[in-house]
Write an enzyme that holds these catalytic residues in place. Structure first.
Site, PDB file in Angstrom:
ATOM      1  N   LYS A 150     -28.877  29.170-129.394  1.00  0.00           N
ATOM      2  CA  LYS A 150     -29.097  29.226-127.952  1.00  0.00           C
ATOM      3  C   LYS A 150     -28.300  28.147-127.219  1.00  0.00           C
ATOM      4  O   LYS A 150     -27.851  28.356-126.097  1.00  0.00           O
ATOM      5  CB  LYS A 150     -30.590  29.106-127.652  1.00  0.00           C
ATOM      6  CG  LYS A 150     -31.371  30.372-127.999  1.00  0.00           C
ATOM      7  CD  LYS A 150     -32.819  30.267-127.578  1.00  0.00           C
ATOM      8  CE  LYS A 150     -33.538  31.593-127.719  1.00  0.00           C
ATOM      9  NZ  LYS A 150     -33.541  32.138-129.070  1.00  0.00           N
ATOM     10  N   ARG A 208     -28.838  42.871-130.898  1.00  0.00           N
ATOM     11  CA  ARG A 208     -29.425  43.979-131.668  1.00  0.00           C
ATOM     12  C   ARG A 208     -30.090  44.945-130.695  1.00  0.00           C
ATOM     13  O   ARG A 208     -30.117  44.716-129.489  1.00  0.00           O
ATOM     14  CB  ARG A 208     -30.488  43.440-132.635  1.00  0.00           C
ATOM     15  CG  ARG A 208     -31.553  42.607-131.926  1.00  0.00           C
ATOM     16  CD  ARG A 208     -32.653  42.163-132.862  1.00  0.00           C
ATOM     17  NE  ARG A 208     -33.511  41.155-132.286  1.00  0.00           N
ATOM     18  CZ  ARG A 208     -34.502  41.377-131.427  1.00  0.00           C
ATOM     19  NH1 ARG A 208     -34.743  42.607-130.998  1.00  0.00           N
ATOM     20  NH2 ARG A 208     -35.242  40.394-130.967  1.00  0.00           N
ATOM     21  N   HIS A 217     -45.366  34.648-125.037  1.00  0.00           N
ATOM     22  CA  HIS A 217     -43.932  34.929-124.915  1.00  0.00           C
ATOM     23  C   HIS A 217     -43.534  36.240-125.605  1.00  0.00           C
ATOM     24  O   HIS A 217     -42.357  36.486-125.821  1.00  0.00           O
ATOM     25  CB  HIS A 217     -43.089  33.780-125.474  1.00  0.00           C
ATOM     26  CG  HIS A 217     -43.440  32.452-124.882  1.00  0.00           C
ATOM     27  ND1 HIS A 217     -43.191  32.132-123.568  1.00  0.00           N
ATOM     28  CD2 HIS A 217     -44.053  31.361-125.419  1.00  0.00           C
ATOM     29  CE1 HIS A 217     -43.618  30.904-123.335  1.00  0.00           C
ATOM     30  NE2 HIS A 217     -44.140  30.419-124.434  1.00  0.00           N
TER      31      HIS A 217
END
Length: 664
Positions: free
Chosen positions: A116, A292, A235
């Site tokens: 990230k 993906r 989340h």
């Protein structure tokens, strides 16, 4: 185009890929573990290969076994699904080395987005808007804490290699930072083998809007519009919809262009999702890119009339994208909910068990069900507890949402606790219906939703008791020991000479034990019931798993299931579980001073040494189940006694974990 594909995954995504492969004339090869030997995807595939033990590390995450299966069957391509190895750059690289087509992006794209922090740097250079944050390599806790102070609380700690809500913690104030960082790092290391963390500004009222992108190997790239995934807990997405409500054409175009720009910045190929936070002021910020196919891709398929798995196969074969951007249109509106085995009344803890009864709504052009399980299958501790994805479509948002509410009411499961009723409450919540929601919606409204559900159950309690009594007594009659129905010995209606046909009925009713006095008349069709000082009657019968009855001026026609003497009535707003009470002559039970496992799982760590005095609420140990960590805390002030398990041990739900001496 290749002719055969191995699906390096399991569950509903494996079944989904197999269906498209079959439609395209491709041979499909499944892989399976010990736990999945009799799974649906194994049955559906043209061929299946055993790859090892139930734990993912022994099977679905073992690259050598996946490639051995591909070579053994002559598979020309591997579809990784999502989760497991789907975003693993080394797995993609191995596919290249083995001469097998990877149905996904190239190695460089996975590596670019796999970190990230690296992704943030690339997006900055590409001009994609980012949230304020620290994305550096230095992981000193004091430096991270200083970054949080500079950004301003609340902040979000996020695993650099993470996804799916793993390794993430919201920190609201400085004195929570150390504990949150330790928990996030521990979870990240277990899930991804990497505990490198990012620190970002946490927006308190944003929406989560993501854009589906597709690129081919010829330099073409486009987006298939956006999805709103704001309804989340821990989340993880709960309800998704497409298109996002309230989107202007200008904002849609801006977000779509930014998403395609992000994909092209890393020379992307195949299906990808660029995720944004959309603030209330209309500004959007890049969060991450998933390299993906996403779990929620069906809502995009429903509004575009495209098969994204077919697109994946064509792009992986070197073919151009099937359409250009200006050929794509939004048709109607779609919703998706994820039906999980979890206890929404107990902190959404994952559940395990056997699907003793599974009845789904009819699949139509408006209703789609993606599932990897059937009635009789087991939801195990080894994998994600998702049972099915339910998707509905209609010409507009309100109509699609009504279809979702109707379909959820027709989705009946027994044998394991699920979130289905909670999904019904969410889908009917007035604020959600009116498009007034953000990523904090569930946390903000959870207490109200649960209180409303409890109030509804309480209001219907007497009706549910009457229906349960009718079902139990009807089953008693059906289970008579005498097969000659004209014989008086076949009657189970409490008949007495010169006295009413009255009998005592003891029920395990949810968490309660009820004792009812039931008087039968008119051949057992009418039951007069006395319970806890109240009297009421029910008139009806049971036929083919449906109870037809009238009680207290209301008529009911409701389905129910039965399994080994246990029943579940699928009533409006509640699944009513009950059984005949047989009495408990054992001396078992939880002993005072013991703490038990709330579910099947694995011991991750022991946080307090034996013999240590602690205060109420102190975390004592960490369990991990179905990819989520759960903390076991001290019930009162006291002293930690002996632990009965060590880190790495697998424990069953209800097992005693440790001895605890409470303060007197």
């Amino acid at each position: 185009m290749f002719n055969s594909v191995l699906i390096a995954n399991r569950g509903e995504i494996a079944c989904r890929v197999i269906r498209t492969a079959r439609r395209m004339g491709l041979r499909s090869i499944a892989v399976f573990s010990d736990a999945d030997r009799d799974a649906l995807h194994v049955e559906m595939a043209d061929e299946a290969v055993y790859i090892g033990g139930s734990a993912a590390a022994e099977s679905y995450l073992d690259m050598d076994k996946i490639f051995a299966a591909a070579k053994q069957t002559g598979a020309e391509a591997i579809h990784p699904g999502y989760g497991f190895l789907s975003e693993n750059a080394e797995f993609c690289r191995r596919c290249e080395q083995e001469g097998i087509i990877f149905v996904g992006p190239p190695v460089g794209a996975i590596e670019a987005m796999g970190s990230k922090s690296a992704a943030k740097r690339i997006m900055t250079e590409a001009g994609v808007p980012l949230l304020p944050g620290y994305h550096g390599q230095d992981q000193d806790e004091n430096l991270l804490r200083k970054a949080a102070q500079d950004i301003g609380y609340p902040v979000l700690l996020k695993a650099s290699a993470g996804g799916g809500g793993k390794g993430m913690r919201i920190v609201w104030k400085e004195d929570e930072f150390s504990a949150a960082l330790a928990g996030a790092k521990r979870e990240a290391l277990k899930s991804f083998g990497d505990d490198h963390m990012l620190v970002e500004k946490y927006l308190t009222g944003p929406r989560h809007v993501e854009v589906q992108v597709f690129c081919d190997s010829l330099g073409n790239g486009l987006h298939l519009f956006e999805r709103d995934c704001s309804l989340q807990r821990r989340h993880q997405k709960v309800i998704e919809e497409a298109p996002a409500p309230g989107m202007t054409e200008a904002l849609r175009e801006a977000m779509g262009d930014a998403a395609v720009q992000a994909a092209k910045a890393i020379n992307y190929q195949g299906a990808g999702t660029v995720e944004f936070l959309l603030n209330s002021d209309g500004q959007f910020y890049f969060m991450e890119m998933n390299t993906r196919l996403q779990v929620e891709h069906p809502v995009t398929e429903m509004i575009t009339n495209q098969d994204l798995v077919e697109w994946q196969f064509r792009v992986a074969s070197g073919l151009p994208l099937p359409h250009s951007q200006n050929e794509l249109r939004i048709h109607g509106h779609a919703f998706e909910v994820r039906i999980y085995a979890e206890d929404t009344d107990n902190q959404f803890l994952p559940q395990t068990g056997t699907l003793n009864y599974l009845s789904t709504p009819e699949a139509t052009a408006n209703v789609r069900i993606d599932s990897g399980v059937r009635e009789g299958d087991t939801i195990s501790v080894y994998y994600d507890p998702m049972i099915a994805k339910l998707i509905t479509w209609d010409t507009d948002r309100r109509s699609a949402l009504r279809r979702m509410q109707q379909a959820l009411a027709q989705f009946h499961i027994n044998g394991v606790t699920t979130n289905r009723r909670f999904l019904e409450q969410l889908a009917a919540a007035p604020e959600f219906v009116e498009e007034n929601f953000d990523t904090g919606f569930i946390d903000k409204h959870l207490d109200t939703l649960q209180a409303n559900a409890a109030a509804a159950r309480s209001a219907e309690r007497q009706h549910h008791i009457a229906l349960a009594a009718l079902i139990a007594l009807s089953n008693q009659e059906a289970q008579s020991l005498d097969t000659h129905l004209d014989s008086p010995w076949a009657k189970a209606d409490g008949w007495r000479l010169n006295a009413p046909a009255t009998q005592s009925l003891k029920l395990n009713f949810g968490e309660e034990q009820l004792e009812l006095s039931c008087t039968l008349s008119q051949g057992g069709r009418v039951i007069d019931i006395s319970h806890d000082g109240a009297s009421f009657s029910i008139n009806g019968h049971c036929e083919n798993g449906v109870v037809h009855a009238e009680t207290q001026g209301r008529r009911f026609r409701l389905p129910y299931s039965s399994h080994k003497g246990e029943f579940c009535l699928f009533a409006t707003g509640a699944d009513v579980r009950f059984s005949r009470h047989q009495g408990d002559f054992s001396q078992q039970g939880e002993q005072e001073g013991e703490l038990t496992a709330p579910m099947n799982g694995t011991i991750v760590s022991l946080l307090v040494e034996a013999g240590t005095p602690v205060t109420k609420g102190t975390p004592l140990l960490i369990m991990e189940a179905m990819k989520m960590e759960h903390s076991i805390s001290a019930p009162t002030d006291g002293t930690v006694g002996e632990y009965y398990f060590k880190p790495g041990d697998l424990v069953e739900g209800g097992a005693e974990l440790l001895h605890f001496d409470g303060a007197e």
